[in-house]
Enzyme design. Sequence first.
Site, PDB file in Angstrom:
ATOM      1  N   ASP A  58       5.985  -0.414  20.792  1.00  0.00           N
ATOM      2  CA  ASP A  58       6.969   0.552  21.290  1.00  0.00           C
ATOM      3  C   ASP A  58       8.270   0.348  20.534  1.00  0.00           C
ATOM      4  O   ASP A  58       8.807  -0.762  20.507  1.00  0.00           O
ATOM      5  CB  ASP A  58       7.204   0.403  22.787  1.00  0.00           C
ATOM      6  CG  ASP A  58       7.754   1.679  23.400  1.00  0.00           C
ATOM      7  OD1 ASP A  58       8.793   2.164  22.905  1.00  0.00           O
ATOM      8  OD2 ASP A  58       7.156   2.193  24.359  1.00  0.00           O
ATOM      9  N   LYS A  96       0.993  18.531  19.600  1.00  0.00           N
ATOM     10  CA  LYS A  96      -0.125  18.209  20.486  1.00  0.00           C
ATOM     11  C   LYS A  96      -1.393  18.955  20.082  1.00  0.00           C
ATOM     12  O   LYS A  96      -2.504  18.420  20.183  1.00  0.00           O
ATOM     13  CB  LYS A  96       0.246  18.524  21.940  1.00  0.00           C
ATOM     14  CG  LYS A  96       1.288  17.583  22.528  1.00  0.00           C
ATOM     15  CD  LYS A  96       0.893  16.131  22.380  1.00  0.00           C
ATOM     16  CE  LYS A  96       1.787  15.188  23.159  1.00  0.00           C
ATOM     17  NZ  LYS A  96       1.440  13.763  22.952  1.00  0.00           N
ATOM     18  N   THR A 128       6.227  11.143  34.406  1.00  0.00           N
ATOM     19  CA  THR A 128       6.820  10.312  33.366  1.00  0.00           C
ATOM     20  C   THR A 128       8.227  10.823  33.082  1.00  0.00           C
ATOM     21  O   THR A 128       8.680  11.807  33.675  1.00  0.00           O
ATOM     22  CB  THR A 128       5.995  10.380  32.067  1.00  0.00           C
ATOM     23  OG1 THR A 128       6.081  11.719  31.539  1.00  0.00           O
ATOM     24  CG2 THR A 128       4.533  10.031  32.323  1.00  0.00           C
ATOM     25  N   ASP A 150       8.514   1.437  14.157  1.00  0.00           N
ATOM     26  CA  ASP A 150       8.532   2.891  14.282  1.00  0.00           C
ATOM     27  C   ASP A 150       7.180   3.435  13.826  1.00  0.00           C
ATOM     28  O   ASP A 150       6.851   3.390  12.635  1.00  0.00           O
ATOM     29  CB  ASP A 150       9.662   3.455  13.426  1.00  0.00           C
ATOM     30  CG  ASP A 150       9.756   4.971  13.477  1.00  0.00           C
ATOM     31  OD1 ASP A 150       8.950   5.603  14.183  1.00  0.00           O
ATOM     32  OD2 ASP A 150      10.649   5.517  12.790  1.00  0.00           O
ATOM     33  N   ILE A 151       6.413   3.976  14.750  1.00  0.00           N
ATOM     34  CA  ILE A 151       5.044   4.412  14.463  1.00  0.00           C
ATOM     35  C   ILE A 151       5.014   5.679  13.614  1.00  0.00           C
ATOM     36  O   ILE A 151       3.964   6.054  13.074  1.00  0.00           O
ATOM     37  CB  ILE A 151       4.277   4.623  15.790  1.00  0.00           C
ATOM     38  CG1 ILE A 151       2.766   4.587  15.560  1.00  0.00           C
ATOM     39  CG2 ILE A 151       4.688   5.911  16.460  1.00  0.00           C
ATOM     40  CD1 ILE A 151       2.250   3.251  15.112  1.00  0.00           C
ATOM     41  N   TYR A 208       6.798  20.336  20.217  1.00  0.00           N
ATOM     42  CA  TYR A 208       5.920  19.456  21.001  1.00  0.00           C
ATOM     43  C   TYR A 208       4.504  20.008  21.088  1.00  0.00           C
ATOM     44  O   TYR A 208       3.518  19.305  20.849  1.00  0.00           O
ATOM     45  CB  TYR A 208       6.518  19.294  22.400  1.00  0.00           C
ATOM     46  CG  TYR A 208       5.719  18.455  23.360  1.00  0.00           C
ATOM     47  CD1 TYR A 208       5.735  17.065  23.281  1.00  0.00           C
ATOM     48  CD2 TYR A 208       4.976  19.054  24.377  1.00  0.00           C
ATOM     49  CE1 TYR A 208       5.023  16.288  24.193  1.00  0.00           C
ATOM     50  CE2 TYR A 208       4.267  18.293  25.280  1.00  0.00           C
ATOM     51  CZ  TYR A 208       4.298  16.913  25.187  1.00  0.00           C
ATOM     52  OH  TYR A 208       3.587  16.155  26.091  1.00  0.00           O
TER      53      TYR A 208
END
Length: 303
Positions: A38, A168, A198, A73-74, A164
């Site tokens: 994370d 997705k 969330t 950082d992914i 977003y």
Amino acid sequence: MGNFLAGKVVAVTGAGRGIGRAVALACAAQGAKVVVNDYGVSIEGGTPESEVAGAVVKEILAASGEAVAVADDISTMEGGQRVVDTALSQYGRLDGAVCVAGILRERMLFNMSEEEWDPVIATHLKGTFTLFRAAAAVMRKQKSGTLIGFTSGNHQGSVSQANYSAAKGGIISLVRSAALGLHKYGVTANAVAPVARTRMSANVPMELKEIGEPEDVAPLVVYLLSDRAREQEITGQVYTVAGPKIAVWAQPRELRAAYADGSWTPEQIADFLPGTVGTDPMPMLERLKEMAEAAARKDRPNA
């Protein structure tokens, strides 16, 4: 402690909070060694706090599990590779890669800037690719492994989250491509579209009538990572989890077709298409009025 994932090594991105944290804890509770990734950013993508990954590792260790933190950082190739390299250096293998990391930058399409588009695509879609890319190379050699991407019902489209929803939708296509390309190597790939409370769902301006907690999502992920799912050849699927509900999404396929005698003209299509090939109505269009009214009231029914 269970043993559903005993002996497995699982990497989870976005594991510092919410669904990612619930998944990491559940995997550890079922016997997996967990790489907790994370970057620790805010929901808008700023202010990294690398401590969040370490905090989850401490929870796992306190429960007699095994885990290691990676705060990279992914959205960078180096970040995805480092997660995989950490799994290999610490535990010698990688059996599961779960990509939960994500951010939001909400804006109507006609007002959306490049600065609001790029980070969302980078975190969700590229962030899934970076881990999948590095993990797939390892799993191909192992002849085993599982990739899990996180998508959303917003892949159907969104009023004010085009960035977003595009990301997705891309994740679903990436998962299906991974399922096809890695099948012969014994590697599976699936996607989960959760509906859970969330930081992100709290900002949805309409009531999510079927919604659960982050912990409700974790058991499905554990199952998809398990040998039981591999034995049942579960791959290329998209599942929704909403509290007690689990649902599977349809595979894309043609609904109706028509053929011309030769080539079509625009006039022929205008006369013929509406009553034959027709359309497949968008379910979300029916909910736009409700969403608009809720947004005007500044409702936050999921907070």
